[in-house]
Design a protein around this motif. Structure first.
Motif, short mmCIF file in Angstrom:
data_model
loop_
_atom_site.label_atom_id
_atom_site.label_comp_id
_atom_site.label_asym_id
_atom_site.label_seq_id
_atom_site.Cartn_x
_atom_site.Cartn_y
_atom_site.Cartn_z
N ALA A 202 0.83 -1.20 0.00
CA ALA A 202 0.00 0.00 0.00
C ALA A 202 0.87 1.26 0.00
CB ALA A 202 -0.90 0.00 1.23
N ASP A 203 0.28 2.33 -0.49
CA ASP A 203 0.98 3.61 -0.44
C ASP A 203 1.16 4.04 1.01
OD1 ASP A 203 0.83 3.59 -3.21
OD2 ASP A 203 -0.84 5.01 -3.29
N THR A 204 2.24 4.76 1.26
CA THR A 204 2.47 5.37 2.55
C THR A 204 2.25 6.87 2.39
OG1 THR A 204 4.11 3.70 3.14
CG2 THR A 204 4.16 5.77 4.38
N ILE A 205 1.35 7.40 3.18
CA ILE A 205 1.04 8.83 3.11
C ILE A 205 1.16 9.38 4.52
CG2 ILE A 205 -0.67 10.58 2.52
CD1 ILE A 205 -1.90 8.45 0.60
N PHE B 145 2.15 16.79 2.61
CA PHE B 145 2.02 15.34 2.65
C PHE B 145 3.13 14.72 1.83
CE2 PHE B 145 -2.06 17.05 3.64
CZ PHE B 145 -2.50 16.25 4.68
N LEU B 146 3.78 13.73 2.38
CA LEU B 146 4.82 12.98 1.70
C LEU B 146 4.22 11.60 1.38
CD1 LEU B 146 7.77 13.28 0.83
CD2 LEU B 146 8.42 12.27 3.01
N THR C 28 -7.77 16.46 4.35
CA THR C 28 -6.93 15.71 3.42
C THR C 28 -6.33 14.50 4.12
OG1 THR C 28 -6.45 17.67 2.13
CG2 THR C 28 -4.89 15.85 1.94
N ALA C 29 -5.85 14.68 5.33
CA ALA C 29 -5.26 13.58 6.09
C ALA C 29 -6.29 12.46 6.29
CB ALA C 29 -4.73 14.07 7.43
N GLN C 30 -7.51 12.83 6.60
CA GLN C 30 -8.56 11.84 6.80
C GLN C 30 -8.87 11.09 5.50
OE1 GLN C 30 -11.58 14.42 8.41
NE2 GLN C 30 -10.99 14.00 10.52
N ILE C 31 -9.02 11.83 4.42
CA ILE C 31 -9.36 11.22 3.13
C ILE C 31 -8.28 10.27 2.67
CG2 ILE C 31 -9.67 11.73 0.67
CD1 ILE C 31 -11.14 14.32 1.65
N LEU C 32 -7.02 10.69 2.81
CA LEU C 32 -5.91 9.89 2.31
C LEU C 32 -5.41 8.85 3.31
CD1 LEU C 32 -3.82 12.61 0.42
CD2 LEU C 32 -5.56 11.05 -0.50
N GLY C 33 -5.92 8.90 4.53
CA GLY C 33 -5.48 7.96 5.56
C GLY C 33 -4.04 8.21 5.96
N ALA C 34 -3.67 9.49 6.04
CA ALA C 34 -2.29 9.87 6.37
C ALA C 34 -1.95 9.50 7.80
CB ALA C 34 -2.08 11.37 6.15
N GLN C 35 -0.69 9.13 7.97
CA GLN C 35 -0.17 8.80 9.31
C GLN C 35 0.18 10.06 10.04
OE1 GLN C 35 3.21 6.42 8.33
NE2 GLN C 35 1.99 4.75 7.56
#
Length: 136
Positions: free
Chosen positions: A2-5, A78-79, A129-136
């Motif tokens: 999976a992508d890491t965001i 976001f990285l 954005t963090a919520q939508i992308l599931g960012a850590q």
């Protein structure tokens, strides 16, 4: 895989838009032992803006102070990284478009079967954005 965001702090500095300014800044960080997760530079009016995403923000700020930089930040970005595939960035940007979030800027690159990107949104949209992308 999976992508890491992840959300990251970035800082920027305005420098003269002339040959060698980016190299000078990067050398100062290298000499101070500051490691970067990402770096980007671009023209901004008659000057240039250098954006830095350091591994260690405290060490970065110390080096920037020693170099005499007028630093702005920290700000949020976001990285993103993952296995390269057709449409990897299109899918991510599409999720934000569907949520009516305007992407201010994105820099992306693919190499050796992997991709990476830095993505910026307006400060008011960072949490969403963090919520939508599931960012850590």
């Amino acid at each position: 895989m999976a992508d890491t965001i992840r959300q990251v702090d970035y800082f920027y500095v305005q420098v003269p838009h002339k040959a060698g300014e980016g190299a000078r800044a990067l050398r100062a960080l290298k000499d101070a032992g500051v490691n970067l997760l990402a770096f980007t530079g671009f023209p901004s009016g008659r000057r240039a803006q250098l954006d830095f995403i350091p591994v260690d923000a405290a060490a970065f700020k110390k080096a920037a102070k020693a170099a005499g930089w007028k630093l702005t930040g920290p700000k949020r970005a976001f990285l993103i990284s993952g296995d390269d595939r057709v449409g990897a960035i299109a899918d991510i940007i599409g999720q934000l478009a569907d949520a009516k979030i305007n992407v201010i800027a994105v820099d992306a690159v693919g190499a050796d079967g992997r991709f990476g990107a830095i993505l910026w949104v307006e400060p008011r949209n960072v949490k969403k954005t963090a919520q939508i992308l599931g960012a850590q």
